[in-house]
Scaffold this motif. Structure first.
Motif, mmCIF file in Angstrom:
data_model
loop_
_atom_site.group_PDB
_atom_site.id
_atom_site.type_symbol
_atom_site.label_atom_id
_atom_site.label_comp_id
_atom_site.label_asym_id
_atom_site.label_seq_id
_atom_site.Cartn_x
_atom_site.Cartn_y
_atom_site.Cartn_z
ATOM 1 N N ARG A 2 0.853 -1.195 0.000
ATOM 2 C CA ARG A 2 0.000 0.000 0.000
ATOM 3 C C ARG A 2 0.888 1.243 0.000
ATOM 4 N N ASN A 3 0.638 2.119 -0.976
ATOM 5 C CA ASN A 3 1.438 3.316 -1.145
ATOM 6 C C ASN A 3 0.515 4.532 -1.132
ATOM 7 N N ALA A 4 1.070 5.695 -1.368
ATOM 8 C CA ALA A 4 0.233 6.911 -1.416
ATOM 9 C C ALA A 4 0.650 7.754 -2.609
ATOM 10 N N GLU A 5 -0.346 8.291 -3.316
ATOM 11 C CA GLU A 5 -0.032 9.166 -4.458
ATOM 12 C C GLU A 5 -0.809 10.469 -4.362
ATOM 13 N N ILE A 6 -0.232 11.475 -4.996
ATOM 14 C CA ILE A 6 -0.898 12.776 -5.078
ATOM 15 C C ILE A 6 -1.940 12.689 -6.189
ATOM 16 N N THR A 7 -3.210 12.884 -5.816
ATOM 17 C CA THR A 7 -4.295 12.785 -6.799
ATOM 18 C C THR A 7 -4.963 14.125 -7.081
ATOM 19 N N GLY A 8 -4.637 15.140 -6.280
ATOM 20 C CA GLY A 8 -5.225 16.460 -6.496
ATOM 21 C C GLY A 8 -4.250 17.539 -6.084
ATOM 22 N N TRP A 9 -4.371 18.714 -6.689
ATOM 23 C CA TRP A 9 -3.439 19.807 -6.411
ATOM 24 C C TRP A 9 -4.160 21.125 -6.651
ATOM 25 N N GLY A 10 -3.763 22.161 -5.940
ATOM 26 C CA GLY A 10 -4.404 23.464 -6.124
ATOM 27 C C GLY A 10 -3.639 24.528 -5.374
ATOM 28 N N LYS A 11 -3.905 25.773 -5.714
ATOM 29 C CA LYS A 11 -3.235 26.888 -5.039
ATOM 30 C C LYS A 11 -4.236 28.015 -4.838
ATOM 31 N N CYS A 12 -3.897 28.925 -3.941
ATOM 32 C CA CYS A 12 -4.700 30.134 -3.764
ATOM 33 C C CYS A 12 -3.746 31.280 -3.456
ATOM 34 N N MET A 13 -3.567 32.148 -4.436
ATOM 35 C CA MET A 13 -2.705 33.310 -4.238
ATOM 36 C C MET A 13 -3.598 34.547 -4.087
ATOM 37 N N LEU A 59 -9.923 23.285 -1.311
ATOM 38 C CA LEU A 59 -11.112 22.941 -2.124
ATOM 39 C C LEU A 59 -10.716 22.708 -3.582
ATOM 40 N N ARG A 60 -9.769 23.503 -4.076
ATOM 41 C CA ARG A 60 -9.323 23.317 -5.462
ATOM 42 C C ARG A 60 -8.595 21.983 -5.621
ATOM 43 N N ALA A 61 -7.788 21.619 -4.621
ATOM 44 C CA ALA A 61 -7.079 20.330 -4.687
ATOM 45 C C ALA A 61 -8.068 19.170 -4.611
ATOM 46 N N LEU A 62 -9.075 19.292 -3.750
ATOM 47 C CA LEU A 62 -10.079 18.220 -3.631
ATOM 48 C C LEU A 62 -10.852 18.048 -4.937
ATOM 49 N N ALA A 63 -11.207 19.164 -5.583
ATOM 50 C CA ALA A 63 -11.920 19.080 -6.871
ATOM 51 C C ALA A 63 -11.034 18.385 -7.910
ATOM 52 N N ALA A 64 -9.742 18.728 -7.906
ATOM 53 C CA ALA A 64 -8.817 18.109 -8.871
ATOM 54 C C ALA A 64 -8.719 16.605 -8.644
ATOM 55 N N ALA A 65 -8.903 16.175 -7.379
ATOM 56 C CA ALA A 65 -8.841 14.750 -7.043
ATOM 57 C C ALA A 65 -10.188 14.061 -7.197
ATOM 58 N N VAL A 164 -3.831 16.466 -2.430
ATOM 59 C CA VAL A 164 -4.580 15.357 -1.837
ATOM 60 C C VAL A 164 -3.745 14.095 -2.030
ATOM 61 N N LEU A 165 -3.592 13.341 -0.946
ATOM 62 C CA LEU A 165 -2.882 12.055 -1.006
ATOM 63 C C LEU A 165 -3.888 10.932 -0.804
ATOM 64 N N GLU A 166 -3.802 9.909 -1.677
ATOM 65 C CA GLU A 166 -4.709 8.762 -1.564
ATOM 66 C C GLU A 166 -3.928 7.462 -1.744
ATOM 67 N N PRO A 167 -4.489 6.339 -1.267
ATOM 68 C CA PRO A 167 -3.785 5.066 -1.389
ATOM 69 C C PRO A 167 -3.684 4.589 -2.836
ATOM 70 N N THR A 168 -2.618 3.852 -3.111
ATOM 71 C CA THR A 168 -2.454 3.194 -4.406
ATOM 72 C C THR A 168 -1.636 1.916 -4.177
ATOM 73 N N ASP A 169 -1.822 0.946 -5.054
ATOM 74 C CA ASP A 169 -0.988 -0.265 -4.980
ATOM 75 C C ASP A 169 0.149 -0.211 -5.987
ATOM 76 N N GLU A 170 0.186 0.859 -6.778
ATOM 77 C CA GLU A 170 1.242 1.009 -7.784
ATOM 78 C C GLU A 170 2.562 1.407 -7.108
ATOM 79 N N PRO A 171 3.696 1.088 -7.737
ATOM 80 C CA PRO A 171 5.003 1.461 -7.158
ATOM 81 C C PRO A 171 5.334 2.926 -7.473
ATOM 82 N N ILE A 172 4.476 3.826 -7.023
ATOM 83 C CA ILE A 172 4.651 5.260 -7.270
ATOM 84 C C ILE A 172 4.579 5.990 -5.942
ATOM 85 N N GLY A 173 4.608 7.322 -5.999
ATOM 86 C CA GLY A 173 4.588 8.111 -4.766
ATOM 87 C C GLY A 173 5.996 8.275 -4.227
ATOM 88 N N LEU A 174 6.085 8.303 -2.888
ATOM 89 C CA LEU A 174 7.368 8.577 -2.246
ATOM 90 C C LEU A 174 8.336 7.405 -2.429
#
Ligand code: ACO
Length: 361
Positions: A2-13, A59-65, A164-174
């Motif tokens: 079980r790994n973790a990947e970034i599934t969403g991203w966002g910024k607010c300037m 909220l922008r990162a969650l929408a992206a995910a 946003v970080l979510e679980p993955t079984d792929e050999p990706i993430g950190l």
């Protein structure tokens, strides 16, 4: 595994801009000095609190995910200029988001906070404790900036970035990480009077502003970021040719250039946006990552190095392998309320507290 990947991203300037030319009207500096010594052309001054910047970025990162606030079970807020110590900024962000299913905590490793957060969030998912981690870096550094001090007031800005970080079984993430701290020299960068240390009694306002030994920090930043990033790449079992993109903390282009040289990576593989925002501490890397994705600088399967250095003195480097998706699943309509004051009107509160910049006296 079980790994973790970034599934969403966002910024607010925040929209209010403070340019180098504006600063020329306040203190004895020039656009030329700031540009050549730091790479910064302008920075943002927030009309809202760090928690509100964080909520919109979140909220922008969650929408992206493709996730909702109800999915979030851990909210990590990396900040060193949050709304308050009690309640934590994470508590306030949770209230803004109505993310009632989330445990929430602040994580203060200054400019290294986002890298620390990626490691903490990943391991909470790997350990099975959490499934949807919202990690936000947010700062309102202008609040602790003394605009009578030209050695610091040209450097910092406000903003927020989130993933946003979510679980993955792929050999990706950190793939690897190195986090560190040298508290023996913590005093060379800080806000002397923002906690319980020191005698109660009348306080010199300047003790409530960021102070630092700039050249000493510069020297340490270059060696520490370059060396720790190189160790993280080696620990990931990769060579420098395998690195597709380096997203460094944005404190100074000269630090970024020297770090890239020490790491042996050419500038085409280094993401830089410091000219637009200055040093936004824990927000710099998630904001830069979001812009790298928006600009098509991240491809499926890319190996990305995050590296940071800051107050504490803290540091962190991580090698992260991107997954398949580089496009957001959705977009949020979250926006900040429009500012009702100009940038200079916003800074008046600083002038009232710390004193008038020399050119206004
Ligand atoms: N405009 C014009 N001149 C200036 C300014 C300014 N804004 N600021 C300083 N100077 C002058 C100095 O007074 C000095 O003048 P002198 O030679 O007559 O004494 C001269 O410029 C050189 O000053 P230095 O401090 O040696 O300049 P340096 O090249 O080191 O740049 C800087 C200063 C930009 C602060 C650099 O040292 C730096 O980026 N340091 C690291 C900052 C950092 O990474 N902070 C950590 C992160 S923050 C966090 O964790 C929240």
């Amino acid at each position: 595994m079980r790994n973790a990947e970034i599934t969403g991203w966002g910024k607010c300037m925040p929209p209010n801009v403070l340019t180098n030319h504006d600063l020329e009207q306040l203190v004895d500096t020039t656009d030329e000095w700031i540009t050549t010594r730091t790479g910064i052309k302008e920075r943002r001054i927030s009309h809202v609190e760090a928690s509100e910047l964080a909520a919109v970025a979140g909220l922008r990162a969650l929408a992206a995910a493709g996730k909702t606030v109800n999915d979030v079970d851990l909210l990590l807020v990396a900040t060193c200029s949050g709304d308050s110590i009690i309640p934590s900024t994470a508590s306030v962000v949770q209230r803004h988001l109505k993310a009632w299913n989330a445990a929430a905590l602040d994580l203060n490793a200054a400019c290294s906070g986002f890298v620390y957060g990626v490691v903490v969030g990943t391991n909470m998912i790997r350990g099975g404790t959490n499934n949807t981690v919202l990690l936000i870096g947010t700062e309102k550094l202008h609040f602790v900036t003394d605009f009578t001090d030209r050695t610091t007031c040209v450097l910092f800005g406000d903003g927020a970035g989130a993933v946003v970080l979510e679980p993955t079984d792929e050999p990706i993430g950190l793939l690897s990480s190195e986090l560190g701290m040298d508290g023996s020299v913590g005093h060379i960068l800080g806000v002397p009077r923002d906690g319980t240390a020191g005698d109660p009694g009348p306080i010199d306002p300047r003790a409530s502003a960021i102070g630092m030994e700039g050249p000493e920090l510069f020297r340490r930043a270059v060696t520490t970021m370059g060396d720790s990033a190189a160790r993280a790449v080696k620990d990931a079992g990769l060579s420098l040719e395998d690195i597709d993109l380096v997203i460094p903390h944005q404190a100074n282009t000269r630090i970024i250039d020297a770090t890239a040289r020490r790491l042996g990576v050419d500038e085409s593989r280094v993401f830089v946006n410091i000219h637009s925002y200055g040093n936004t501490s824990a927000a710099t890397i998630p904001v830069a990552l979001t812009e790298a994705l928006e600009q098509g600088r991240v491809d499926p399967g890319d190996n990305i190095v995050f590296t940071a250095f800051g107050g504490g003195l803290s540091w962190g480097s991580a090698v992260y392998r991107w997954g398949e998706r580089v496009e957001p699943l959705g977009e949020s309509d979250a926006e900040l309320p429009p500012p009702d004051r100009t940038t200079m009107e916003l800074l008046q509160a600083n002038f009232d507290f710390f004193g008038l910049p020399e050119k206004l006296t």
